[in-house]
Scaffold this motif. Structure first.
Motif, PDB file in Angstrom:
ATOM      1  N   ASP A 163     -46.233 -31.259  10.696  1.00 12.85           N
ATOM      2  CA  ASP A 163     -46.493 -31.959  11.971  1.00 12.85           C
ATOM      3  C   ASP A 163     -46.203 -31.088  13.224  1.00 12.85           C
ATOM      4  O   ASP A 163     -46.037 -31.529  14.188  1.00 12.85           O
ATOM      5  CB  ASP A 163     -45.767 -33.333  11.920  1.00 12.85           C
ATOM      6  CG  ASP A 163     -44.488 -33.111  11.934  1.00 12.85           C
ATOM      7  OD1 ASP A 163     -43.875 -31.888  11.382  1.00 12.85           O
ATOM      8  OD2 ASP A 163     -43.555 -34.025  11.887  1.00 12.85           O
ATOM      9  N   ASN A 164     -45.785 -29.863  12.956  1.00 13.75           N
ATOM     10  CA  ASN A 164     -45.383 -28.851  13.961  1.00 13.75           C
ATOM     11  C   ASN A 164     -46.613 -28.356  14.777  1.00 13.75           C
ATOM     12  O   ASN A 164     -47.793 -27.770  14.184  1.00 13.75           O
ATOM     13  CB  ASN A 164     -44.607 -27.722  13.542  1.00 13.75           C
ATOM     14  CG  ASN A 164     -43.747 -27.003  14.736  1.00 13.75           C
ATOM     15  OD1 ASN A 164     -44.204 -27.184  16.029  1.00 13.75           O
ATOM     16  ND2 ASN A 164     -42.956 -25.997  14.407  1.00 13.75           N
ATOM     17  N   ASP A 165     -46.752 -28.410  16.107  1.00 15.14           N
ATOM     18  CA  ASP A 165     -47.838 -27.937  16.825  1.00 15.14           C
ATOM     19  C   ASP A 165     -47.737 -26.513  17.272  1.00 15.14           C
ATOM     20  O   ASP A 165     -48.620 -25.917  17.885  1.00 15.14           O
ATOM     21  CB  ASP A 165     -48.151 -28.930  18.210  1.00 15.14           C
ATOM     22  CG  ASP A 165     -48.397 -30.456  17.842  1.00 15.14           C
ATOM     23  OD1 ASP A 165     -48.960 -30.677  16.849  1.00 15.14           O
ATOM     24  OD2 ASP A 165     -47.896 -31.237  18.701  1.00 15.14           O
ATOM     25  N   ASP A 166     -46.516 -25.989  16.965  1.00 19.17           N
ATOM     26  CA  ASP A 166     -46.298 -24.534  17.559  1.00 19.17           C
ATOM     27  C   ASP A 166     -47.184 -23.681  16.375  1.00 19.17           C
ATOM     28  O   ASP A 166     -47.195 -23.851  15.268  1.00 19.17           O
ATOM     29  CB  ASP A 166     -44.856 -24.044  17.274  1.00 19.17           C
ATOM     30  CG  ASP A 166     -44.250 -24.589  18.430  1.00 19.17           C
ATOM     31  OD1 ASP A 166     -44.822 -25.166  19.495  1.00 19.17           O
ATOM     32  OD2 ASP A 166     -42.931 -25.159  18.226  1.00 19.17           O
ATOM     33  N   ASP A 218     -37.332 -20.600  19.248  1.00 15.58           N
ATOM     34  CA  ASP A 218     -36.550 -21.830  19.267  1.00 15.58           C
ATOM     35  C   ASP A 218     -35.053 -21.397  19.755  1.00 15.58           C
ATOM     36  O   ASP A 218     -34.645 -22.113  20.463  1.00 15.58           O
ATOM     37  CB  ASP A 218     -36.550 -22.541  18.102  1.00 15.58           C
ATOM     38  CG  ASP A 218     -38.005 -23.418  18.037  1.00 15.58           C
ATOM     39  OD1 ASP A 218     -38.725 -23.704  18.931  1.00 15.58           O
ATOM     40  OD2 ASP A 218     -38.489 -23.474  16.534  1.00 15.58           O
ATOM     41  N   LEU A 219     -34.609 -20.689  18.677  1.00 16.73           N
ATOM     42  CA  LEU A 219     -33.188 -20.028  18.926  1.00 16.73           C
ATOM     43  C   LEU A 219     -33.065 -18.717  19.076  1.00 16.73           C
ATOM     44  O   LEU A 219     -33.795 -18.300  18.192  1.00 16.73           O
ATOM     45  CB  LEU A 219     -32.194 -20.827  17.923  1.00 16.73           C
ATOM     46  CG  LEU A 219     -31.901 -22.243  17.854  1.00 16.73           C
ATOM     47  CD1 LEU A 219     -31.019 -22.798  16.747  1.00 16.73           C
ATOM     48  CD2 LEU A 219     -31.427 -22.746  19.309  1.00 16.73           C
ATOM     49  N   VAL A 220     -32.435 -18.022  20.034  1.00 19.28           N
ATOM     50  CA  VAL A 220     -32.419 -16.504  19.714  1.00 19.28           C
ATOM     51  C   VAL A 220     -31.238 -16.200  19.083  1.00 19.28           C
ATOM     52  O   VAL A 220     -30.228 -15.843  19.610  1.00 19.28           O
ATOM     53  CB  VAL A 220     -32.364 -16.030  21.510  1.00 19.28           C
ATOM     54  CG1 VAL A 220     -33.706 -16.493  22.286  1.00 19.28           C
ATOM     55  CG2 VAL A 220     -31.087 -16.724  22.275  1.00 19.28           C
ATOM     56  N   PHE A 221     -31.521 -16.183  17.741  1.00 23.08           N
ATOM     57  CA  PHE A 221     -30.237 -15.560  16.974  1.00 23.08           C
ATOM     58  C   PHE A 221     -29.938 -14.412  17.046  1.00 23.08           C
ATOM     59  O   PHE A 221     -28.503 -14.006  17.216  1.00 23.08           O
ATOM     60  CB  PHE A 221     -30.646 -16.001  15.469  1.00 23.08           C
ATOM     61  CG  PHE A 221     -30.999 -17.207  15.069  1.00 23.08           C
ATOM     62  CD1 PHE A 221     -30.015 -18.180  14.658  1.00 23.08           C
ATOM     63  CD2 PHE A 221     -32.262 -17.635  15.078  1.00 23.08           C
ATOM     64  CE1 PHE A 221     -30.416 -19.628  14.439  1.00 23.08           C
ATOM     65  CE2 PHE A 221     -32.733 -18.937  14.585  1.00 23.08           C
ATOM     66  CZ  PHE A 221     -31.738 -19.980  14.227  1.00 23.08           C
ATOM     67  N   GLY A 222     -30.839 -13.468  17.477  1.00 24.61           N
ATOM     68  CA  GLY A 222     -30.440 -12.244  17.822  1.00 24.61           C
ATOM     69  C   GLY A 222     -29.705 -11.872  18.973  1.00 24.61           C
ATOM     70  O   GLY A 222     -28.567 -11.268  19.084  1.00 24.61           O
ATOM     71  N   GLY A 223     -30.070 -12.801  20.200  1.00 22.72           N
ATOM     72  CA  GLY A 223     -29.263 -12.594  21.356  1.00 22.72           C
ATOM     73  C   GLY A 223     -27.818 -13.365  21.083  1.00 22.72           C
ATOM     74  O   GLY A 223     -26.822 -12.529  21.700  1.00 22.72           O
ATOM     75  N   TYR A 229     -31.781 -26.892  28.796  1.00 22.60           N
ATOM     76  CA  TYR A 229     -31.232 -25.937  29.496  1.00 22.60           C
ATOM     77  C   TYR A 229     -29.687 -25.676  29.213  1.00 22.60           C
ATOM     78  O   TYR A 229     -28.971 -24.697  28.788  1.00 22.60           O
ATOM     79  CB  TYR A 229     -31.168 -26.007  31.081  1.00 22.60           C
ATOM     80  CG  TYR A 229     -32.466 -25.969  31.826  1.00 22.60           C
ATOM     81  CD1 TYR A 229     -32.657 -24.830  32.198  1.00 22.60           C
ATOM     82  CD2 TYR A 229     -33.465 -26.834  31.730  1.00 22.60           C
ATOM     83  CE1 TYR A 229     -34.058 -24.318  32.831  1.00 22.60           C
ATOM     84  CE2 TYR A 229     -34.709 -26.589  32.411  1.00 22.60           C
ATOM     85  CZ  TYR A 229     -34.981 -25.614  32.897  1.00 22.60           C
ATOM     86  OH  TYR A 229     -36.149 -24.973  33.462  1.00 22.60           O
ATOM     87  N   ALA A 230     -28.888 -27.073  29.138  1.00 21.15           N
ATOM     88  CA  ALA A 230     -27.611 -27.168  28.848  1.00 21.15           C
ATOM     89  C   ALA A 230     -27.319 -26.484  27.450  1.00 21.15           C
ATOM     90  O   ALA A 230     -26.432 -25.435  27.105  1.00 21.15           O
ATOM     91  CB  ALA A 230     -26.960 -28.241  28.931  1.00 21.15           C
ATOM     92  N   PHE A 231     -28.150 -26.935  26.420  1.00 22.91           N
ATOM     93  CA  PHE A 231     -28.032 -26.419  25.060  1.00 22.91           C
ATOM     94  C   PHE A 231     -28.274 -25.040  25.039  1.00 22.91           C
ATOM     95  O   PHE A 231     -27.236 -24.305  24.251  1.00 22.91           O
ATOM     96  CB  PHE A 231     -28.913 -27.444  23.926  1.00 22.91           C
ATOM     97  CG  PHE A 231     -28.987 -26.726  22.591  1.00 22.91           C
ATOM     98  CD1 PHE A 231     -27.964 -27.002  21.830  1.00 22.91           C
ATOM     99  CD2 PHE A 231     -29.878 -25.783  22.160  1.00 22.91           C
ATOM    100  CE1 PHE A 231     -27.929 -26.764  20.403  1.00 22.91           C
ATOM    101  CE2 PHE A 231     -30.002 -25.304  20.931  1.00 22.91           C
ATOM    102  CZ  PHE A 231     -28.900 -25.875  20.078  1.00 22.91           C
ATOM    103  N   HIS A 232     -29.212 -24.424  25.397  1.00 27.56           N
ATOM    104  CA  HIS A 232     -29.431 -22.941  25.180  1.00 27.56           C
ATOM    105  C   HIS A 232     -28.365 -22.089  26.013  1.00 27.56           C
ATOM    106  O   HIS A 232     -28.103 -21.275  25.429  1.00 27.56           O
ATOM    107  CB  HIS A 232     -30.945 -22.600  25.658  1.00 27.56           C
ATOM    108  CG  HIS A 232     -32.134 -23.240  24.749  1.00 27.56           C
ATOM    109  ND1 HIS A 232     -32.268 -22.584  23.595  1.00 27.56           N
ATOM    110  CD2 HIS A 232     -32.895 -24.343  24.614  1.00 27.56           C
ATOM    111  CE1 HIS A 232     -32.969 -22.959  22.964  1.00 27.56           C
ATOM    112  NE2 HIS A 232     -33.533 -24.092  23.607  1.00 27.56           N
ATOM    113  N   LEU A 233     -28.159 -22.580  27.286  1.00 24.43           N
ATOM    114  CA  LEU A 233     -27.458 -21.673  27.950  1.00 24.43           C
ATOM    115  C   LEU A 233     -26.157 -21.839  27.527  1.00 24.43           C
ATOM    116  O   LEU A 233     -25.210 -20.816  27.422  1.00 24.43           O
ATOM    117  CB  LEU A 233     -27.440 -21.987  29.350  1.00 24.43           C
ATOM    118  CG  LEU A 233     -28.791 -21.974  30.221  1.00 24.43           C
ATOM    119  CD1 LEU A 233     -28.797 -22.369  31.611  1.00 24.43           C
ATOM    120  CD2 LEU A 233     -29.120 -20.606  30.284  1.00 24.43           C
TER     121      LEU A 233
END
Length: 390
Positions: free
Chosen positions: A38-41, A88-93, A135-139
């Motif tokens: 069901d993922n549209d990506d 979705d998540l920048v693990f490398g970052g 924004y809050a989650f990623h930053l």
């Protein structure tokens, strides 16, 4: 014993970095390995390549942290623009920010943090159309990774400081042990010098006098040989006690190191010197105090060495040993009416050096030189205990 070579290999930085890069690669590949229906990506192989490019440079994160950061940042930007799939998540970052915070210089690591925060904010604003909570989650995730790196850096610095302090304490302990050994060797050398010099000097004088009077005065010759034997036995007894200090005890009982020479033995010392023909006058002023054992031994050895020098070098007709007891010090004076001699005046003899060392080791002072009316004086001041003898 179990084989721990694999554990040592696993702790190597290169192995850790390779494992970390592989872990990040698995994380960014999960959506390919476990796709959601069901993922549209959208998913594409080029997107997978960009995702892999955010993980593989981490192998070099310790050796080239900023180059690695730029490579991972470029791959993350490409993955964001390609958007199939979106990051979705920048693990490398996370790993890059942790690394530069842990080992990077102040300004470059702060600049990299600013660039990643700005890039994440721009991407969420213009590409992801993110909700405010995103924004809050990623930053906060990026800031958290950076903060963990700073904590790791502080912990590493603290550990290094503790280890350095432990090394310094161990070095200081070794140096103190070496100084203690040197002090003990110097003390033993002084004791052996004093014992042997005194005994040999008396034996030589008596041995030289014995043949002269052996026919004319047999009783005097016999007394001289008895004196030689007595001096030898006394020297052997003191040397056995001294050398016992150097031996390791073979049982729980410590070696016999007593009694040590004391001021009470000065009368016997004077008698030995008088036996070789040098009268010794003993004087005392003040109320005798209670001396520490080391101070009392030092006082005896000072008198012994001073009288030995008189017998060997001075050609004196008499000597005087005087003890002046003060409130908190004992002054020991040994004077004779003989020739000062060049070595005695300059204080270059080993015996006079030993006298000064003994006095200094006990916290006292020593002075040697010609007396005001001729002869030679040795004056040593030693500290006494606060408690006075009753």
């Amino acid at each position: 014993m179990p084989d721990t070579s694999w554990l040592r290999a696993a702790r190597r930085p290169q192995v850790v970095d390779i494992a970390l890069a592989a872990l990040v690669l698995v994380a960014v590949s999960l959506q390919f390995l476990l796709p959601e229906r069901d993922n549209d990506d959208a998913l594409s192989w080029l997107g997978f390549v960009f995702g892999a490019a955010t993980a593989l440079p981490l192998v070099w994160r310790r050796r080239h942290p900023y180059v690695t950061g730029c490579a991972v940042g470029a791959a993350t930007t490409a993955m964001t623009l390609h958007h199939t799939p979106p990051p979705d998540l920048v693990f490398g970052g996370f790993v890059v920010l942790y690394t530069v915070a842990a080992i990077g210089a102040p300004w470059p690591r702060r600049l990299m943090l600013l660039v990643w925060l700005t890039g994440a904010a721009v991407s969420m604003t213009f590409k992801e159309r993110a909700e405010p909570f995103e924004y809050a989650f990623h930053l906060m995730s990026l800031l958290g990774a950076y903060g963990l790196g700073r904590l790791a850096r502080i912990q590493h610095a603290y550990t290094e400081a503790v280890e350095e302090r432990a090394r310094r304490l161990a070095y200081e302990s070794e140096m103190e042990a070496a100084r203690a050994v040197a002090r003990e060797r110097a003390r033993i050398a002084r004791d052996m010098h004093d014992i042997l010099a005194h005994a040999v000097s008396l034996m030589v004088v008596q041995a030289e006098a014995g043949p002269v009077v052996v026919r004319s005065d047999p009783s005097r010759a016999e007394a001289a040989f008895d004196a030689i034997a007595g001096a030898g036995r006394d020297a052997m007894s003191q040397l056995r006690r001294l050398l016992g200090v150097l031996k390791e005890p073979q049982s729980s009982r410590p070696p016999d190191r007593s009694p040590q020479p004391s001021l009470a033995a000065l009368a016997q010392l004077a008698a030995q010197v008088e036996a070789v023909g040098l009268p010794v006058e003993q004087l005392q002023t003040g109320e005798p105090g209670d001396l520490d054992a080391d101070v009392e031994v030092a006082a005896y050895r000072v008198v012994q060495e001073a009288l030995t020098n008189t017998v060997k070098h001075a050609g004196a007709t008499k000597a005087t040993v005087q003890l002046d007891w003060g409130v908190d010090e004992l002054r020991v004076t040994v004077r004779d009416d003989g020739r000062p001699g060049k070595a005695r005046v300059q204080g270059a003899g080993q015996g006079l050096i030993g006298i000064r060392e003994r006095a200094a080791a006990c916290g006292g002072t020593a002075a040697t030189g010609p007396g005001p009316d001729g002869g030679f004086w040795v004056i040593v001041t030693l500290p006494t205990s606060v408690r006075q003898a009753g």
